[in-house]
Design a protein around this motif. Structure first.
Motif, PDB file in Angstrom:
ATOM      1  N   GLY A 110       0.811  -1.209   0.000  1.00  0.00           N
ATOM      2  CA  GLY A 110       0.000   0.000   0.000  1.00  0.00           C
ATOM      3  C   GLY A 110       0.843   1.257   0.000  1.00  0.00           C
ATOM      4  O   GLY A 110       2.082   1.202   0.091  1.00  0.00           O
ATOM      5  N   PRO A 111       0.213   2.438  -0.113  1.00  0.00           N
ATOM      6  CA  PRO A 111       0.960   3.708  -0.098  1.00  0.00           C
ATOM      7  C   PRO A 111       1.831   3.808   1.153  1.00  0.00           C
ATOM      8  O   PRO A 111       1.366   3.569   2.266  1.00  0.00           O
ATOM      9  CB  PRO A 111      -0.148   4.764  -0.099  1.00  0.00           C
ATOM     10  N   ILE A 112       3.081   4.172   0.981  1.00  0.00           N
ATOM     11  CA  ILE A 112       4.019   4.090   2.106  1.00  0.00           C
ATOM     12  C   ILE A 112       3.723   5.139   3.162  1.00  0.00           C
ATOM     13  O   ILE A 112       3.937   4.897   4.359  1.00  0.00           O
ATOM     14  CB  ILE A 112       5.472   4.176   1.599  1.00  0.00           C
ATOM     15  N   ASP A 113       3.197   6.302   2.781  1.00  0.00           N
ATOM     16  CA  ASP A 113       2.847   7.276   3.813  1.00  0.00           C
ATOM     17  C   ASP A 113       1.723   6.749   4.701  1.00  0.00           C
ATOM     18  O   ASP A 113       1.714   6.976   5.915  1.00  0.00           O
ATOM     19  CB  ASP A 113       2.488   8.624   3.200  1.00  0.00           C
ATOM     20  N   LYS A 114       0.785   6.005   4.117  1.00  0.00           N
ATOM     21  CA  LYS A 114      -0.269   5.379   4.919  1.00  0.00           C
ATOM     22  C   LYS A 114       0.306   4.265   5.790  1.00  0.00           C
ATOM     23  O   LYS A 114      -0.105   4.074   6.944  1.00  0.00           O
ATOM     24  CB  LYS A 114      -1.361   4.804   4.022  1.00  0.00           C
ATOM     25  N   SER A 115       1.264   3.516   5.270  1.00  0.00           N
ATOM     26  CA  SER A 115       1.921   2.476   6.062  1.00  0.00           C
ATOM     27  C   SER A 115       2.627   3.085   7.270  1.00  0.00           C
ATOM     28  O   SER A 115       2.618   2.510   8.364  1.00  0.00           O
ATOM     29  CB  SER A 115       2.929   1.710   5.202  1.00  0.00           C
ATOM     30  N   ALA A 116       3.235   4.252   7.079  1.00  0.00           N
ATOM     31  CA  ALA A 116       3.892   4.927   8.195  1.00  0.00           C
ATOM     32  C   ALA A 116       2.878   5.296   9.273  1.00  0.00           C
ATOM     33  O   ALA A 116       3.183   5.254  10.474  1.00  0.00           O
ATOM     34  CB  ALA A 116       4.631   6.170   7.701  1.00  0.00           C
ATOM     35  N   GLY A 117       1.668   5.650   8.869  1.00  0.00           N
ATOM     36  CA  GLY A 117       0.616   5.910   9.839  1.00  0.00           C
ATOM     37  C   GLY A 117       0.239   4.663  10.610  1.00  0.00           C
ATOM     38  O   GLY A 117      -0.049   4.725  11.822  1.00  0.00           O
ATOM     39  N   GLN A 118       0.235   3.503   9.939  1.00  0.00           N
ATOM     40  CA  GLN A 118      -0.024   2.245  10.630  1.00  0.00           C
ATOM     41  C   GLN A 118       1.075   1.962  11.647  1.00  0.00           C
ATOM     42  O   GLN A 118       0.805   1.489  12.759  1.00  0.00           O
ATOM     43  CB  GLN A 118      -0.115   1.108   9.618  1.00  0.00           C
ATOM     44  N   LEU A 119       2.317   2.240  11.269  1.00  0.00           N
ATOM     45  CA  LEU A 119       3.425   2.058  12.201  1.00  0.00           C
ATOM     46  C   LEU A 119       3.262   2.969  13.412  1.00  0.00           C
ATOM     47  O   LEU A 119       3.482   2.537  14.554  1.00  0.00           O
ATOM     48  CB  LEU A 119       4.754   2.346  11.499  1.00  0.00           C
ATOM     49  N   ALA A 120       2.871   4.206  13.186  1.00  0.00           N
ATOM     50  CA  ALA A 120       2.691   5.148  14.290  1.00  0.00           C
ATOM     51  C   ALA A 120       1.669   4.615  15.292  1.00  0.00           C
ATOM     52  O   ALA A 120       1.886   4.656  16.510  1.00  0.00           O
ATOM     53  CB  ALA A 120       2.254   6.513  13.757  1.00  0.00           C
ATOM     54  N   ALA A 121       0.541   4.107  14.786  1.00  0.00           N
ATOM     55  CA  ALA A 121      -0.492   3.572  15.672  1.00  0.00           C
ATOM     56  C   ALA A 121       0.011   2.343  16.418  1.00  0.00           C
ATOM     57  O   ALA A 121      -0.282   2.157  17.611  1.00  0.00           O
ATOM     58  CB  ALA A 121      -1.741   3.231  14.862  1.00  0.00           C
ATOM     59  N   PHE A 122       0.792   1.502  15.741  1.00  0.00           N
ATOM     60  CA  PHE A 122       1.309   0.290  16.366  1.00  0.00           C
ATOM     61  C   PHE A 122       2.295   0.637  17.477  1.00  0.00           C
ATOM     62  O   PHE A 122       2.265   0.047  18.565  1.00  0.00           O
ATOM     63  CB  PHE A 122       1.986  -0.587  15.312  1.00  0.00           C
ATOM     64  N   VAL A 123       3.174   1.595  17.217  1.00  0.00           N
ATOM     65  CA  VAL A 123       4.133   2.017  18.243  1.00  0.00           C
ATOM     66  C   VAL A 123       3.391   2.534  19.466  1.00  0.00           C
ATOM     67  O   VAL A 123       3.756   2.218  20.614  1.00  0.00           O
ATOM     68  CB  VAL A 123       5.095   3.080  17.687  1.00  0.00           C
ATOM     69  N   ASP A 124       2.345   3.312  19.262  1.00  0.00           N
ATOM     70  CA  ASP A 124       1.568   3.817  20.394  1.00  0.00           C
ATOM     71  C   ASP A 124       0.963   2.671  21.201  1.00  0.00           C
ATOM     72  O   ASP A 124       0.931   2.713  22.441  1.00  0.00           O
ATOM     73  CB  ASP A 124       0.467   4.748  19.905  1.00  0.00           C
ATOM     74  N   THR A 125       0.497   1.636  20.510  1.00  0.00           N
ATOM     75  CA  THR A 125      -0.067   0.464  21.198  1.00  0.00           C
ATOM     76  C   THR A 125       1.000  -0.238  22.028  1.00  0.00           C
ATOM     77  O   THR A 125       0.762  -0.627  23.182  1.00  0.00           O
ATOM     78  CB  THR A 125      -0.670  -0.510  20.182  1.00  0.00           C
ATOM     79  N   VAL A 126       2.179  -0.406  21.452  1.00  0.00           N
ATOM     80  CA  VAL A 126       3.273  -1.077  22.161  1.00  0.00           C
ATOM     81  C   VAL A 126       3.696  -0.268  23.383  1.00  0.00           C
ATOM     82  O   VAL A 126       3.911  -0.819  24.475  1.00  0.00           O
ATOM     83  CB  VAL A 126       4.463  -1.312  21.214  1.00  0.00           C
ATOM     84  N   LEU A 127       3.809   1.038  23.232  1.00  0.00           N
ATOM     85  CA  LEU A 127       4.200   1.883  24.359  1.00  0.00           C
ATOM     86  C   LEU A 127       3.155   1.842  25.472  1.00  0.00           C
ATOM     87  O   LEU A 127       3.491   1.764  26.659  1.00  0.00           O
ATOM     88  CB  LEU A 127       4.423   3.316  23.895  1.00  0.00           C
TER      89      LEU A 127
END
Length: 297
Positions: A110-127
């Motif tokens: 998928g679009p990489i800028d959208k993938s970066a948003g998925q990463l941001a949400a995942f990092v917040d979940t992990v933290l």
């Protein structure tokens, strides 16, 4: 063992590809597709990662987030590295990102800028789960480049201590290079004829790569490590993977172990010499020399 031969001939690589083929067969129907995600999560947890009850120790206070490459997913890319880090006392997590509708197993499309948003949400979940202040990120291929968008444009620098890239296409690559991944992922070739913005975004000179590199390579406060191989056939020339900045360690695998023949896929999926360097980057105060004998550690 050292990857003395290229990835397709490696026993571990054959097992990984066999598992991928089984996964492709398993998701051939919508019912199987619906079951695939829980099965993958169970498989990961059973190997000790993606365990949300894990609490970071004083020795390893930051959770490690693993970010797969193009055509990869949260399990197959990390069958060796995730247990390697868990066994060293880290809380380890991996995510799926860049999914396309109707395309199971193969992610990072998928679009990489959208993938970066998925990463941001995942990092917040992990933290939130671990109570840690920051994470360390280890990414392979696109997974070593995409987090840089998160760091530069989505505020990720406040949540990330270290960014470690294994063969990352930090300055883009060629479409021809990306097609060389196809033999490692049977069944993926048809995707090139479909809408795959995650591939187009990685091409050198694309609007995404142009925006990504419109700012300096690094963001203050983040410790960067790039681990490349001379035999990379996907991100070429391999030196385009390296970053320029005040807190960067650029590593060529063959400077550490001249007889290591790992190419683009192997450096991220099976190479224990590269993994030793990852461990050093995660815990630099206890780093030990990385060489051909590092596979023993």
């Amino acid at each position: 063992m050292l990857p003395w031969t290229r990835a397709p001939r490696s026993p571990r690589a054959r097992r990984t590809l066999a598992a991928l083929l089984l996964a492709v067969a398993a998701v051939a129907t919508p019912t199987a597709t619906a079951a695939a995600a829980p099965a993958a999560a169970t498989a990961a947890t059973s190997r000790g990662w993606n365990d949300y009850s894990c609490k970071p120790s004083a020795a390893h206070p930051r959770p490690v987030v693993l970010v797969h490459g193009t055509f990869g997913n949260s399990v197959d890319n990390w069958l060796v590295l995730a247990p390697y880090l868990v066994n060293r006392g880290y809380c380890v997590y991996s995510l799926d990102y860049g999914q396309l509708p109707g395309v199971p197993v193969f992610n990072g499309l998928g679009p990489i800028d959208k993938s970066a948003g998925q990463l941001a949400a995942f990092v917040d979940t992990v933290l939130a789960s671990t109570g840690a202040a920051k994470v360390d990120i280890v990414g392979h291929s696109q997974g070593g480049m995409m987090p840089n968008y998160y760091l530069k444009f989505l505020g990720g620098a406040a949540r990330v201590n270290a960014m470690i890239g294994l063969a990352p296409d930090n300055h883009g690559t060629t479409l021809l290079g990306l097609t060389k991944l196809l033999p490692y992922f049977p069944g993926a070739e048809y995707l090139l004829n479909a809408g795959t913005p995650g591939l187009a975004d990685q091409v050198a000179g694309s609007p995404f790569i142009t925006k990504l590199n419109s700012l300096p390579d690094t963001v203050p406060g983040v410790h960067y490590t790039v681990i490349a191989t001379r035999y990379d056939e996907v991100v070429t020339p391999y030196r385009t993977q390296f970053l320029d900045g005040p807190d960067v360690r650029n590593v060529l695998l063959q400077d550490l172990c001249p007889v290591d023949l790992s190419e683009h896929v192997a450096i991220g999926t099976i190479d224990r010499v590269a993994y030793h360097e990852v461990a050093n980057a995660l815990d630099p105060s206890h780093a030990t020399p990385t060489d051909c004998a590092s596979v023993i550690g």
